[in-house]
Design an enzyme around this catalytic site. Structure first.
Site, PDB file in Angstrom:
ATOM      1  N   PHE A 127      37.914-111.153 -41.168  1.00 32.02           N
ATOM      2  CA  PHE A 127      38.683-110.090 -40.539  1.00 32.02           C
ATOM      3  C   PHE A 127      38.258-110.162 -39.036  1.00 32.02           C
ATOM      4  CE2 PHE A 127      39.149-105.865 -38.980  1.00 32.02           C
ATOM      5  CZ  PHE A 127      40.499-105.626 -39.538  1.00 32.02           C
ATOM      6  N   ASP A 197      30.140-107.761 -45.207  1.00 31.23           N
ATOM      7  CA  ASP A 197      31.013-106.827 -44.790  1.00 31.23           C
ATOM      8  C   ASP A 197      31.820-106.556 -46.233  1.00 31.23           C
ATOM      9  OD1 ASP A 197      33.429-105.342 -44.101  1.00 31.23           O
ATOM     10  OD2 ASP A 197      33.948-106.505 -42.357  1.00 31.23           O
ATOM     11  N   TYR A 222      36.949 -95.474 -45.112  1.00 35.06           N
ATOM     12  CA  TYR A 222      38.486 -94.917 -45.356  1.00 35.06           C
ATOM     13  C   TYR A 222      39.592 -95.749 -46.546  1.00 35.06           C
ATOM     14  CZ  TYR A 222      38.837 -98.274 -41.646  1.00 35.06           C
ATOM     15  OH  TYR A 222      38.769 -99.483 -40.639  1.00 35.06           O
ATOM     16  N   LYS A 223      38.845 -96.668 -46.848  1.00 37.57           N
ATOM     17  CA  LYS A 223      39.819 -97.538 -47.943  1.00 37.57           C
ATOM     18  C   LYS A 223      39.537 -96.880 -49.160  1.00 37.57           C
ATOM     19  CE  LYS A 223      39.224-101.773 -45.063  1.00 37.57           C
ATOM     20  NZ  LYS A 223      40.617-101.680 -44.574  1.00 37.57           N
ATOM     21  N   ARG A 371      51.274-107.404 -49.481  1.00 39.70           N
ATOM     22  CA  ARG A 371      50.043-106.835 -49.900  1.00 39.70           C
ATOM     23  C   ARG A 371      50.039-105.739 -50.638  1.00 39.70           C
ATOM     24  NH1 ARG A 371      44.460-106.027 -46.282  1.00 39.70           N
ATOM     25  NH2 ARG A 371      45.912-104.305 -45.643  1.00 39.70           N
TER      26      ARG A 371
HETATM   27  C1  LIG Z   1      37.153-106.426 -43.570  1.00 43.73           C
HETATM   28  C2  LIG Z   1      37.017-105.522 -42.510  1.00 43.73           C
HETATM   29  N1  LIG Z   1      35.862-105.353 -41.605  1.00 43.73           N
HETATM   30  C3  LIG Z   1      35.877-104.553 -40.604  1.00 43.73           C
HETATM   31  C4  LIG Z   1      36.891-103.725 -40.358  1.00 43.73           C
HETATM   32  C5  LIG Z   1      37.202-102.809 -38.968  1.00 43.73           C
HETATM   33  O1  LIG Z   1      36.644-101.487 -39.314  1.00 43.73           O
HETATM   34  P1  LIG Z   1      36.617-100.548 -38.188  1.00 43.73           P
HETATM   35  O2  LIG Z   1      38.121-100.490 -37.326  1.00 43.73           O
HETATM   36  O3  LIG Z   1      36.708 -99.345 -38.797  1.00 43.73           O
HETATM   37  O4  LIG Z   1      35.652-100.720 -37.196  1.00 43.73           O
HETATM   38  C6  LIG Z   1      38.091-103.607 -41.306  1.00 43.73           C
HETATM   39  C7  LIG Z   1      39.163-102.838 -41.019  1.00 43.73           C
HETATM   40  O5  LIG Z   1      40.355-102.859 -41.667  1.00 43.73           O
HETATM   41  C8  LIG Z   1      38.193-104.614 -42.092  1.00 43.73           C
HETATM   42  O6  LIG Z   1      39.013-104.706 -43.248  1.00 43.73           O
END
Ligand SMILES: Cc1ncc(COP(=O)(O)O)c(C=O)c1O
Length: 427
Positions: A127, A197, A222-223, A371
């Site tokens: 990510f 993560d 939030y997921k 997705r």
């Molecule tokens: C795997 C992963 N890491 C980090 C994040 C980033 O999260 P945030 O925008 O809340 O910092 C996301 C956001 O979708 C994500 O999917």
């Protein structure tokens, strides 16, 4: 036995032990929501909790609420509530800031105590925030070296110069899942540490950081936890690593005596030192309410249903007359897959737009991925059936249009993932 008709899906829903949980969510009638892996649905208990905190606490108790209504303790209180979902103990998880910031906080604190090791190892295609945060820190601390390699080269890249490895347990595009215990053991075998993560894992599948001796973790709420748009992230630090880890983002609420307002910073004992500033109370209230839906729910049963829904989705897609234009990019083996599915399609962006217009909400990831998130607490088997039928109709439209334009099929390799796919190209 997988249901093979709409009626069989309805029957499967009737005997589903998780079916009653759907009532706890507020979902529009005409929507099949397949995006809970990005933004979880609204829970009725989140709605009630936000209203209560606003009206009864903020509205009546005002500033007294910081202590009397436990506002100040939100980060550790909610941390303790989500700890069992990742195999952590009370006092090892803090809910605060965003995942991106929490990652920076962990990595920068580890970098402070780096000794001779200089490598931060991660995966190309991780990510973006995970890559950007590491590279940003390396600009600040030039002795650090960010090594980002394809997944197949990771094992070799992790060596005795490695300080820290940062990996996403379930890949945001493909849902491909690491063997968390095996990778953690590999990282430990060279004396390095790992940050997991868990954004696409928490609330969707069992995780045992305690058992696998995971060092650090971060993730989104939030997921699959349905904490609401922009809900705070979380960070985990294994208890025996806490005392040595000194925060770089040393805000006043991470101090041991914040209300003495002293000039000199003294990190709070334990996980609380990773707090920074004032907690956004209303966001915490929403997450607090949302977490009620997990009370008494066994994550193993969520995982079982997630696999059943996903396997059904794949089987129905592959039964479509238009199946040849769609290519499963996620692992077919459920043991190697999280709780979403990605299919490559040459016209994915347009197809997803049409699906959303018809109430089937998934998402599009450029250049060519459709997705779909499978969220067992509010998704029914019949939703999967209906969504795939609508997907078939919309793919059929693309297929016919392209054929009219003289489309031809072409074999190729999916650009982001390396998976072998067939693409539809117009001349
Ligand atoms: C795997 C992963 N890491 C980090 C994040 C980033 O999260 P945030 O925008 O809340 O910092 C996301 C956001 O979708 C994500 O999917």
């Amino acid at each position: 036995m997988q249901p093979r008709s709409r009626a069989e899906c309805i029957e499967r829903d009737r005997v589903d032990s998780l079916a009653a949980h759907r009532e706890q969510f507020r979902l529009p009638e005409d929507v099949i929501y397949l995006d809970g892996n990005s933004l979880g649905a609204l829970t009725r208990s989140a709605e009630r909790q936000v209203a209560a905190v606003m009206q009864e606490q903020w509205g009546v108790d005002l500033i007294r609420s910081w202590s009397e209504n436990g506002w100040l303790d939100y980060p550790s209180r909610l941390g303790d509530r989500i700890a069992p979902l990742i195999g952590a103990s009370p006092g090892e998880v803090l809910v605060c800031d965003s995942t991106s910031i929490d990652l920076f906080k962990i990595v920068s604190a580890v970098a402070l105590q780096r000794g001779k090791r200089r490598k931060l190892v991660t995966e190309l295609g991780n990510f973006p925030t995970d890559l950007y945060v590491l590279r940003g820190l390396a600009r600040l601390v030039p002795e650090l070296d960010v090594v980002a390699v394809p997944r197949e080269e990771l094992s070799a890249a992790i060596d005795h110069e490695t300080l820290l490895v940062v990996l996403t347990h379930v890949h945001y595009r493909t849902a491909e899942m690491y063997d968390l215990a095996a990778m953690t053991a590999h990282v430990h075998s060279v004396g390095a540490r790992i940050v997991w993560d868990l954004s696409h894992s928490i609330g969707a599948l069992p995780i045992d950081l305690g058992l696998s001796e995971g060092d650090f973790a971060v993730g989104c709420t939030y997921k699959y936890l349905n904490g609401g748009p922009g809900a705070p992230g979380f960070l985990y630090v294994r208890r025996d690593l806490q005392a040595a880890l000194q925060p770089v983002l040393s805000g006043w609420l991470g101090d041991a005596r914040p209300f003495d307002f002293l000039d000199d910073y003294l990190p709070a004992p334990g996980i609380d030192r990773h707090r920074c500033g004032t907690p956004p109370v209303l966001a915490y209230a929403a997450l607090e309410g949302a977490l009620n839906v997990f009370d008494g729910v066994d994550v193993e049963s969520i995982r079982r249903k997630s696999i059943e829904l996903s396997d059904l989705f794949i089987a129905l897609v592959e039964d479509l007359p238009q199946a040849e234009s769609l290519h499963l990019v996620s692992p077919r083996d459920p043991a190697r897959r999280g709780s979403h599915l990605s299919f490559a399609h040459a016209d994915a962006g347009a197809v997803m737009q049409r699906l959303i217009k018809r109430g089937v909400i998934g998402d599009f990831r450029a250049p060519d991925l459709l997705r779909f998130g499978l969220t067992p607490l509010y998704l029914r088997f019949v939703d999967v059936w209906d969504a795939v039928q609508i997907l078939g109709e919309e793919i059929g439209r693309t297929f016919i249009d392209k054929n009219k334009l003289g489309a031809r099929h072409e074999e190729g390799t999916h650009r982001q993932t390396g998976f072998h796919v067939g693409l539809v190209r117009t001349d």
